[in-house]
Enzyme design. Structure first.
Site, mmCIF file in Angstrom:
data_model
loop_
_atom_site.group_PDB
_atom_site.id
_atom_site.type_symbol
_atom_site.label_atom_id
_atom_site.label_comp_id
_atom_site.label_asym_id
_atom_site.label_seq_id
_atom_site.Cartn_x
_atom_site.Cartn_y
_atom_site.Cartn_z
ATOM 1 N N SER A 1 0.495 -5.025 10.774
ATOM 2 C CA SER A 1 1.046 -6.004 9.834
ATOM 3 C C SER A 1 2.283 -6.687 10.399
ATOM 4 O O SER A 1 3.140 -6.035 10.991
ATOM 5 C CB SER A 1 1.467 -5.298 8.542
ATOM 6 O OG SER A 1 0.388 -5.245 7.680
ATOM 7 N N ARG B 1 0.843 -1.185 0.000
ATOM 8 C CA ARG B 1 0.000 0.000 0.000
ATOM 9 C C ARG B 1 0.879 1.235 0.000
ATOM 10 O O ARG B 1 1.917 1.275 0.638
ATOM 11 C CB ARG B 1 -0.879 0.018 1.258
ATOM 12 C CG ARG B 1 -2.018 -0.975 1.197
ATOM 13 C CD ARG B 1 -2.918 -0.815 2.397
ATOM 14 N NE ARG B 1 -2.488 -1.620 3.508
ATOM 15 C CZ ARG B 1 -2.015 -1.148 4.649
ATOM 16 N NH1 ARG B 1 -1.924 0.143 4.859
ATOM 17 N NH2 ARG B 1 -1.652 -1.961 5.612
ATOM 18 N N THR C 1 -2.266 -13.198 11.605
ATOM 19 C CA THR C 1 -2.790 -14.391 10.937
ATOM 20 C C THR C 1 -2.385 -15.651 11.699
ATOM 21 O O THR C 1 -3.189 -16.564 11.882
ATOM 22 C CB THR C 1 -2.309 -14.464 9.478
ATOM 23 O OG1 THR C 1 -2.677 -13.256 8.833
ATOM 24 C CG2 THR C 1 -2.941 -15.628 8.737
ATOM 25 N N ALA D 1 5.456 -10.539 0.064
ATOM 26 C CA ALA D 1 4.834 -11.532 -0.834
ATOM 27 C C ALA D 1 3.627 -12.149 -0.120
ATOM 28 O O ALA D 1 3.605 -12.224 1.116
ATOM 29 C CB ALA D 1 5.842 -12.612 -1.196
ATOM 30 N N CYS E 1 2.700 -8.759 12.872
ATOM 31 C CA CYS E 1 2.857 -8.854 14.328
ATOM 32 C C CYS E 1 2.262 -10.160 14.844
ATOM 33 O O CYS E 1 2.032 -10.307 16.038
ATOM 34 C CB CYS E 1 2.175 -7.694 15.030
ATOM 35 S SG CYS E 1 3.102 -6.179 14.942
ATOM 36 N N GLY E 2 1.951 -11.081 13.942
ATOM 37 C CA GLY E 2 1.437 -12.371 14.381
ATOM 38 C C GLY E 2 -0.077 -12.488 14.322
ATOM 39 O O GLY E 2 -0.660 -13.365 14.943
HETATM 40 C C1 SPV Z 1 -2.343 -5.234 5.669
HETATM 41 O O1 SPV Z 1 -1.265 -4.763 5.282
HETATM 42 O O2 SPV Z 1 -2.862 -4.903 6.729
HETATM 43 C C2 SPV Z 1 -3.032 -6.232 4.831
HETATM 44 C C3 SPV Z 1 -2.629 -6.330 3.441
HETATM 45 O O3 SPV Z 1 -3.940 -6.868 5.264
HETATM 46 S S1 SPV Z 1 -3.219 -5.005 2.515
HETATM 47 O O4 SPV Z 1 -4.172 -5.523 1.582
HETATM 48 O O5 SPV Z 1 -2.070 -4.425 1.855
HETATM 49 O O6 SPV Z 1 -3.843 -4.051 3.385
#
Ligand code: SPV
Ligand code: MN
Length: 626
Positions: free
Chosen positions: A275, A88, A280, A391, A277-278
């Site tokens: 993102s 993003r 998923t 990735a 930080c564990g």
């Molecule tokens: C995140 O970065 O929080 C995601 C991937 O879940 S994105 O689709 O880039 O937001």
């Protein structure tokens, strides 16, 4: 109906597809499609319904367009985004603000008419030679009070394919609403822009993501990365946060999971983690069940605090996914079925990524080159890695063997606990419980920090403040968003709130194993039901050694020593005080509308830490508080 608009669509659309649009009997839909056709000038327009045939058409088109390349395992494909289009991009993601309206000055924004003009200039005639895809989806379960119907226009079959995996199909939802004059839906118009020989967006410096919140519409151009293009993911989250504000509910950047307690007890937990930080891997802890890993809506139904998974799939970071740490995802990534790999290394039809615990080939096809070789520099002269650090893999929840059978429940699921998980090496204990809803929202959620990772562009390893892990997606001031959280579900029993930190270090070494989070989640599950006691410390309630010792034995078959416990749960007063200083600075000067209760909690916390320091010194063993 406006005959001119209909003619514009008809001129690019065969009868079958035109009929699908006309059957919806919705002027807003027709207007949005006609405007897109007129502006972007595609060769033709394809309209999808909820059929499997249409989904299959999109899957095949992604391959025919070379946006996806089939891999050796049946159903698997790989997609590459441009070298400069791997995450993003916050700088070019802006709200369009109409004259007379004001948005919080901290939000990235631009004048609405200028922004629209810019987008139109970039999208004009940009679909020449391409097919415009029109698809209907639904955020949240269809036919539920959570549902938000969405219309996506894109010229990327990869984007449309990803959405088919990540969201519920929504054509029938639109059809059923055809006579409802108040029918509200979100709209997205994505255009890939000029492509290079690898079919990736060439003009990455002209990438824009503009959000017209007055029209529930987002425009995106010159990008393919899903976080910038898949309208229902982060683009919709910003719109949903505003809609939730208007209607009195919450839209959160959270997983939903089912933690399994004693005697078959099911306890649903939600978790917000920045993102990498564990997040998923917490939602995927072996022995528990996943509902969703990224987006949750909260509503009160029959006096119950309930959460629904906004999505039906996972767009997850693949780095460090391996057979030992993530056995269930690993298995799905190695079984026949629909999976899109993004920006990995491919050699001989097999995908490879960093941290997969296998030797990686020294050459292959990746986001840098179709003929990548170890040591190759990127177009910016930088070192390259075999797979990109951001990735991804895309898969469907239904293909995970640990899915909760109730993951698609139209009434959502009752929430027992909410976890805010940060990443720091020196401050927070691995797990703690808040004293109250207000304490949890303010001291855990609002003060969430994390060292930066690869999912957003910018320097890595810097400590960053990230309110509820939702900072990138806030479409109002921090204070207003926090007020909404504080006030939500006031009159009913609310979930308990917890904080986690899996990344505590001593002498440069992690103090916890990757799987220890399985124990913290079991402790959280027990605390939700008050099954075990906890120790009151200045920063919250922490586990007792005996309970963790038993849980480590039961969950991981591991001997947990008192020494480990002491090192992990020691109260680090200087670091905690430093954090309070950072937060005081933020909430008293940077944020203009901080809730009063937050300032009060901050002061109380400081005072408690100072008192503990006087009584016990700077680094305090948990036993001092027993
Ligand atoms: C995140 O970065 O929080 C995601 C991937 O879940 S994105 O689709 O880039 O937001
Ligand atoms: Mn996310």
């Amino acid at each position: 109906m406006d005959g001119k608009k209909l003619n514009i669509i008809k001129s690019k659309c065969d009868e079958i597809h035109y009929k699908k649009l006309a059957d919806l009997n919705n002027q807003d839909v027709l207007d949005f499609v006609a405007d897109a056709v007129e502006l972007c000038n595609p060769d033709r327009v394809w309209v999808g319904d909820d059929s499997d045939e249409d989904a299959q058409y999109i899957r095949q088109l992604a391959i025919d367009n070379k946006e996806e390349i089939p891999l050796a395992i049946k159903g698997h494909t790989v997609h590459f985004d441009g070298y400069f289009d791997q995450a993003r991009k916050k700088e070019v993601t802006k709200y369009l603000v109409p004259e007379g309206d004001t948005l919080d000055p901290k939000l990235n924004q631009t004048d609405r008419s200028e922004g629209l003009q810019e987008i139109e200039d970039f999208q004009r005639d940009a679909c020449k030679g391409r097919i415009m895809l029109v698809r209907f989806f639904c955020l949240g379960p269809v036919n539920s009070i959570f549902a938000i119907p969405c219309l996506q226009i894109t010229d990327s079959a990869y984007v449309a394919h990803s959405e088919d995996m990540l969201y519920r199909r929504g054509y029938e939802v639109f059809k059923r609403q055809s006579s409802n004059p108040d029918f509200e839906f979100f709209k997205f118009r994505h255009v890939t822009g000029e492509v290079d020989e690898r079919n990736t967006s060439k003009n990455h410096e002209l990438n824009r993501v503009y959000m017209d919140y007055t029209q529930n519409t987002v425009y995106s151009v010159n990008t393919q990365y899903a976080g910038n293009t898949v309208g229902l993911k982060k683009l919709s989250l910003r719109l949903a946060i505003r809609k939730a504000d208007r209607e009195g509910w919450l839209a959160e950047h959270m997983f939903i999971m089912r933690a399994n307690g004693p005697n078959g007890r099911k306890t649903y937990l939600c978790g917000a983690y920045p993102s990498a930080c564990g997040k998923t891997s917490t939602a995927m802890i072996p022995g528990e069940n996943i509902v969703g890993d990224d987006l949750a809506y909260f509503k009160v139904i029959d006096d119950e605090f309930r959460a629904a998974n906004v999505e039906s799939g996972i767009f997850g970071i693949i780095q460090d996914v391996n057979a030992k740490g993530d056995p269930v995802i690993w298995k799905t990534l190695h079984s026949e079925g629909e999976v899109i790999f993004g920006n990995v290394l491919v050699n001989n039809g097999k995908p490879y990524w960093l941290g997969m615990d296998e030797e990686l080939p020294t050459e292959g096809m990746n986001h840098v080159s179709v003929e990548w070789k170890k040591g190759m520099k990127g177009p910016d002269g930088a070192e390259t890695t075999p797979s990109h650090k951001n990735a991804r893999y895309t898969l469907r929840i239904k293909d995970l063997e640990n899915k909760d059978p109730d993951w698609d429940n139209p009434d959502g699921l009752p929430v027992g606990g909410i976890i805010y998980g940060g990443r720091d090496s020196d401050t927070n204990v691995p797990v703690r419980e808040a004293f109250s809803w207000e304490h949890g929202i303010c001291a855990f959620g609002a003060m969430l920090e994390s060292e930066t990772t690869a999912a957003t562009i910018g320097a890595e390893g810097v400590r960053k403040w990230n309110v509820m892990s939702n900072m990138d997606f806030l479409s109002m001031s921090v204070g207003k968003y926090l007020h909404n959280n504080l006030d939500f579900a006031k009159d009913i029993k609310r979930p308990k709130i917890f904080g986690t930190n899996y990344f505590l270090k001593k002498d440069g070494q992690y103090l916890n194993g990757m799987l220890d989070k399985a124990v913290w989640v079991k402790w959280i599950e027990l605390r939700v039901h008050d099954d075990v006691d906890a120790i009151t410390t200045p920063i919250g309630l922490i586990p007792k050694y005996e309970d963790l010792k038993r849980l480590f034995r039961e969950v991981l078959d591991k001997e947990y020593t008192k020494e480990e416990y002491k090192n992990q749960f020691m109260l680090r007063i200087p670091e905690n005080l430093k954090k309070m200083e950072r937060m005081s600075e933020i909430f008293s000067s940077t944020v203009s509308d901080s809730p009063e209760i937050l300032i009060k909690i901050l002061e109380e916390q400081k005072q408690k830490l100072e008192e503990a320091k006087t009584a016990h010194g700077e680094y305090v063993s948990p036993s001092a508080f027993e």
